[in-house]
Motif scaffolding. Structure first.
Motif, PDB file in Angstrom:
ATOM      1  N   GLY A  15       0.798  -1.224   0.000  1.00  0.00           N
ATOM      2  CA  GLY A  15       0.000   0.000   0.000  1.00  0.00           C
ATOM      3  C   GLY A  15       0.832   1.276   0.000  1.00  0.00           C
ATOM      4  O   GLY A  15       0.522   2.243  -0.702  1.00  0.00           O
ATOM      5  N   VAL A  67       0.795   4.267  -2.868  1.00  0.00           N
ATOM      6  CA  VAL A  67       0.498   5.662  -2.546  1.00  0.00           C
ATOM      7  C   VAL A  67       1.629   6.561  -3.038  1.00  0.00           C
ATOM      8  O   VAL A  67       1.392   7.643  -3.606  1.00  0.00           O
ATOM      9  CB  VAL A  67       0.257   5.841  -1.027  1.00  0.00           C
ATOM     10  N   ALA A  90       1.385   6.845  -6.815  1.00  0.00           N
ATOM     11  CA  ALA A  90       0.267   7.711  -7.192  1.00  0.00           C
ATOM     12  C   ALA A  90       0.620   9.183  -6.955  1.00  0.00           C
ATOM     13  O   ALA A  90       0.318  10.049  -7.778  1.00  0.00           O
ATOM     14  CB  ALA A  90      -0.981   7.333  -6.392  1.00  0.00           C
ATOM     15  N   ALA A  91       1.290   9.479  -5.853  1.00  0.00           N
ATOM     16  CA  ALA A  91       1.695  10.863  -5.561  1.00  0.00           C
ATOM     17  C   ALA A  91       2.683  11.368  -6.609  1.00  0.00           C
ATOM     18  O   ALA A  91       2.591  12.511  -7.064  1.00  0.00           O
ATOM     19  CB  ALA A  91       2.303  10.946  -4.169  1.00  0.00           C
TER      20      ALA A  91
END
Length: 104
Positions: free
Chosen positions: A3, A7, A10-11
């Motif tokens: 996870g 993240v 994606a950032a």
């Protein structure tokens, strides 16, 4: 993929897309402007010209303006003239850089 890695990925993707959108927006602004400069550069040129004119008034006193009063009552002192000459150099350099950016 765990996870935290997802993240982070994606950032990074969002940051890259934001950079691309900003770059395209600024390129479009320059392309569509009459001067070939962004609004920011045009404003910077205007400020540099105004600064140059104001400093010219300190460096070269006008004869018909009467005596110039300073903090000490003696006109612009050596410190003020030194600052004025430095400001004039900065203004000249800003004007030169912004003209170079426009290709003029």
């Amino acid at each position: 993929m765990d996870g935290l890695t997802a993240v982070g990925l994606a950032a990074n993707i969002i940051q890259f897309l934001d950079f691309c959108a900003t770059l395209l927006s600024e390129a479009s602004e320059v392309y569509h402007s009459a001067s070939g400069l962004s609004q920011e550069y045009v404003e910077l040129q205007d400020v540099a010209r105004d600064l140059s004119l104001l400093v010219d008034g300190l460096i070269t006193p006008k004869t018909n303006a009467g005596p110039r009063v300073s903090y000490q009552g003696l006109g612009p002192g050596p410190d003020m003239l030194s600052i004025a000459h430095s400001a004039k150099a900065v203004a000249t350099e800003l004007i030169s850089v912004t003209r170079g950016a426009s290709g003029c």
